[in-house]
Design a protein around this motif. Structure first.
Motif, PDB file in Angstrom:
ATOM      1  N   VAL A   1     -10.724   4.054 -11.669  1.00  0.00           N
ATOM      2  CA  VAL A   1     -11.060   3.569 -10.329  1.00  0.00           C
ATOM      3  C   VAL A   1     -11.640   4.727  -9.532  1.00  0.00           C
ATOM      4  N   ASP A   2     -12.568   4.398  -8.641  1.00  0.00           N
ATOM      5  CA  ASP A   2     -13.166   5.466  -7.826  1.00  0.00           C
ATOM      6  C   ASP A   2     -12.275   5.766  -6.617  1.00  0.00           C
ATOM      7  N   GLU A   3     -12.654   6.788  -5.874  1.00  0.00           N
ATOM      8  CA  GLU A   3     -11.817   7.240  -4.766  1.00  0.00           C
ATOM      9  C   GLU A   3     -11.676   6.181  -3.674  1.00  0.00           C
ATOM     10  N   ILE A   4     -12.735   5.458  -3.416  1.00  0.00           N
ATOM     11  CA  ILE A   4     -12.661   4.424  -2.376  1.00  0.00           C
ATOM     12  C   ILE A   4     -11.637   3.358  -2.753  1.00  0.00           C
ATOM     13  N   MET A   5     -11.698   2.885  -3.983  1.00  0.00           N
ATOM     14  CA  MET A   5     -10.743   1.875  -4.445  1.00  0.00           C
ATOM     15  C   MET A   5      -9.332   2.445  -4.461  1.00  0.00           C
ATOM     16  N   TRP A   6      -9.200   3.688  -4.907  1.00  0.00           N
ATOM     17  CA  TRP A   6      -7.894   4.346  -4.932  1.00  0.00           C
ATOM     18  C   TRP A   6      -7.285   4.396  -3.537  1.00  0.00           C
ATOM     19  N   ARG A   7      -8.071   4.816  -2.551  1.00  0.00           N
ATOM     20  CA  ARG A   7      -7.580   4.895  -1.164  1.00  0.00           C
ATOM     21  C   ARG A   7      -7.184   3.517  -0.631  1.00  0.00           C
ATOM     22  N   ARG A   8      -7.988   2.511  -0.915  1.00  0.00           N
ATOM     23  CA  ARG A   8      -7.672   1.152  -0.461  1.00  0.00           C
ATOM     24  C   ARG A   8      -6.351   0.667  -1.051  1.00  0.00           C
ATOM     25  N   ARG A   9      -6.212   0.865  -2.347  1.00  0.00           N
ATOM     26  CA  ARG A   9      -4.982   0.404  -3.009  1.00  0.00           C
ATOM     27  C   ARG A   9      -3.760   1.161  -2.499  1.00  0.00           C
ATOM     28  N   MET A  10      -3.895   2.467  -2.339  1.00  0.00           N
ATOM     29  CA  MET A  10      -2.762   3.252  -1.847  1.00  0.00           C
ATOM     30  C   MET A  10      -2.390   2.862  -0.420  1.00  0.00           C
ATOM     31  N   GLN A  11      -3.377   2.602   0.422  1.00  0.00           N
ATOM     32  CA  GLN A  11      -3.088   2.162   1.791  1.00  0.00           C
ATOM     33  C   GLN A  11      -2.378   0.809   1.772  1.00  0.00           C
TER      34      GLN A  11
END
Length: 89
Positions: free
Chosen positions: A65-75
């Protein structure tokens, strides 16, 4: 950061972090509680959420997963954990 050792209790809680794996271990103990009642159900739900945090992190580190998806999921996971704990603890 610490492993919840009492000798670190002198550190201001605002300046102190715990290892997430150790928090998950404690939640697993709640989930395994022999009473299997409310305590165990809270532990089970939180263990699932924390496993999702680790799975998301591992997928990011593996390049799945890219950073944008990672940040969304973590949030999203952070909000879910916060809502759940506020409602049940």
């Amino acid at each position: 950061m610490s492993d919840q050792c009492p000798s670190y209790n002198w550190i201001d809680p605002e300046q102190h972090q715990f290892f997430l794996a150790h928090v998950q271990r404690n939640l697993q103990q709640m989930a395994d509680y022999s009473g299997r009642g409310h305590t165990a159900s809270i532990g089970n739900r939180l263990v699932l959420l924390f496993k999702s945090v680790f799975r998301t992190q591992h997928r990011y580190e593996a390049g799945e997963v890219d950073e944008i998806m990672w940040r969304r999921r973590m949030q999203r996971l952070k909000r879910s954990i916060k809502r759940f704990t506020q409602a049940h603890l």
